[in-house]
Scaffold this active site. Sequence first.
Site, PDB file in Angstrom:
ATOM      1  N   GLU A 182      -3.189   3.038   0.895  1.00  0.00           N
ATOM      2  CA  GLU A 182      -4.595   2.758   1.429  1.00  0.00           C
ATOM      3  C   GLU A 182      -4.910   3.742   1.242  1.00  0.00           C
ATOM      4  O   GLU A 182      -6.145   3.943   2.610  1.00  0.00           O
ATOM      5  CB  GLU A 182      -4.752   1.795   2.330  1.00  0.00           C
ATOM      6  CG  GLU A 182      -3.992   0.388   2.549  1.00  0.00           C
ATOM      7  CD  GLU A 182      -4.934  -0.860   3.803  1.00  0.00           C
ATOM      8  OE1 GLU A 182      -4.714  -1.279   3.213  1.00  0.00           O
ATOM      9  OE2 GLU A 182      -5.248   0.084   4.465  1.00  0.00           O
ATOM     10  N   GLU A 377      -0.207  -6.054  -0.841  1.00  0.00           N
ATOM     11  CA  GLU A 377      -0.317  -6.495   0.708  1.00  0.00           C
ATOM     12  C   GLU A 377      -1.097  -7.786   0.505  1.00  0.00           C
ATOM     13  O   GLU A 377      -2.499  -7.523   0.075  1.00  0.00           O
ATOM     14  CB  GLU A 377      -1.009  -5.775   1.657  1.00  0.00           C
ATOM     15  CG  GLU A 377       0.000  -4.540   2.371  1.00  0.00           C
ATOM     16  CD  GLU A 377      -0.880  -3.863   3.353  1.00  0.00           C
ATOM     17  OE1 GLU A 377      -1.031  -4.059   3.575  1.00  0.00           O
ATOM     18  OE2 GLU A 377      -0.369  -2.433   3.079  1.00  0.00           O
TER      19      GLU A 377
HETATM   20  C1  BG6 Z   1      -3.379  -2.681   5.770  1.00  0.00           C
HETATM   21  C2  BG6 Z   1      -2.687  -1.665   6.017  1.00  0.00           C
HETATM   22  O1  BG6 Z   1      -4.507  -1.782   6.128  1.00  0.00           O
HETATM   23  O2  BG6 Z   1      -3.628  -3.818   6.500  1.00  0.00           O
HETATM   24  C3  BG6 Z   1      -1.145  -2.296   6.651  1.00  0.00           C
HETATM   25  O3  BG6 Z   1      -1.641  -1.299   5.415  1.00  0.00           O
HETATM   26  C4  BG6 Z   1      -1.801  -3.394   8.214  1.00  0.00           C
HETATM   27  O4  BG6 Z   1      -0.731  -1.247   7.852  1.00  0.00           O
HETATM   28  C5  BG6 Z   1      -2.177  -4.338   6.806  1.00  0.00           C
HETATM   29  O5  BG6 Z   1      -0.612  -3.684   8.794  1.00  0.00           O
HETATM   30  C6  BG6 Z   1      -3.274  -5.558   8.345  1.00  0.00           C
HETATM   31  O6  BG6 Z   1      -4.061  -4.649   9.118  1.00  0.00           O
HETATM   32  P1  BG6 Z   1      -3.916  -5.250  11.105  1.00  0.00           P
HETATM   33  O7  BG6 Z   1      -4.458  -4.500  11.435  1.00  0.00           O
HETATM   34  O8  BG6 Z   1      -4.606  -6.777  11.151  1.00  0.00           O
HETATM   35  O9  BG6 Z   1      -2.217  -4.534  10.984  1.00  0.00           O
END
Ligand code: BG6
Length: 479
Positions: A182, A377
Amino acid sequence: MNKAFPDNFLWGGATAANQLEGAYLTDGKGLSVADAMPGGKERFKIIGSKEFVWQIDEAKYRYPNHKGIDHYQRFKEDIALFAKMGFKCYRFSIAWSRIFPQGDEQTPNEKGLAFYDQLIDECLKYGIEPVVTISHYEMPLNLAKAYGGWKNRQLIDFYERFAAVVLNRYYKKVRYWMTFNEINSAFHFPALSQGMVPSNGGDDYQNIFQAWHHQFVASAKAVKIAHELDPAVQVGCMLIYATTYSYDANPINQVATLIANQEFNYFCGDVQIRGQYPAFTQRIFEKYGVTELDIVDGDLSLLADYPVDYIGFSYYMSMAVNETDPDPETSAGNLLGGVSNPFLKASEWGWQIDPAGLRIALNELYDRYQKPVFIVENGLGALDQPDENHYVADDYRIDYLRAHIEAMAEALQDGVDLMGYTPWGCIDLVSASTGEMSKRYGFIYVDLDDEGNGTCDRFEKKSFDWYKKVIASKGQDLS
Ligand code: BG6
């Protein structure tokens, strides 16, 4: 039923070292920036304050990343569960601070490498393709404290040394890599990926853009190393993508949406994927008070010669832009908030759920760059309620994932070259934005709470069987 997904589609799941490994000082590992982030909903507020200087204060705060979910000890059990679900691939990251504990050493920590030797071999034992993020929100703390993070050009050399070590060691076993998780998130929050907070310049766009330039050069160097080792090795960028809508048809909001896209969704990708700064660069610099960047001879040709091979991106939610309302209703989001979209429901953490936005994202990225895309993701952070046997009937998570997979099938039929899908936090882990355990994404429940209590044992959720069926049917059976 749909027949959209190709046989070689990379179904899997994704994690990051700092959020699940724990063992934060074991076998010579050094402290990382993630290790200095307090747990809890106030995490971003604390590290975003002027007073925060990367000190660990255990008397005052808890640091859940130190323990993670103890994956460092339990990785064999975890990979076996991924294999049971039928994963074709597993995306994880290598903790930079395990390999170079201070970041500026000349030689790597062999014990740190030994862990990833085992982890990768364990994946390969089950025929699971490793997908590796070289740097995921985790850089040696020393590089943030003593060098000021990525705004310092010396970081390029340190990263290059790290990337060269892991690429040389694993290129025969790992075919898919990503250089920075990211990378564009630094636009709103440079602490995680650039090691910069207000006390070391993270509140100044001049530094953020300079740091990005160094990261772009470092990323190109990693592509060069990988391709020289084996041209078949594929290195991707990794963008946080938030499909961005104008709130209404007012041209003022349409233009604001165009600009929001350029600034957030496209700036970094244009450099890493096309190999050059976009035409709108100067306009952004003027808006954010950025003067000329420090670019040395050879930088721009390196960017041009070594663009990435594919586009990895995260997608959780969409955004809306409304500049004509002086006081619009707002919503929370993945490192960025925005205007509430009345057509969407939000998660318990306020992230607006929008599967159609994923189809749009896939089309926008593929149309713009004409390179394969990889959703590395996606998922729903939710409060799970386990029964007395630790079983979670997470139909809400299944609904979320099903709708997003249906959107992927549509995008495939639109002609998008989509490589794979690795839902986030395939096993419950520590949240990046809040440091909570209770914000769960997994197919596998981990018995651990926000205070660190629990056995850390693993339990299959309802979504575990569901995703297993999805993979086995190659995305045809989503029921
Ligand atoms: C992304 C990141 O922004 O979202 C992850 O690459 C992160 O590291 C994921 O865990 C989900 O976000 P969060 O804040 O709910 O853990």
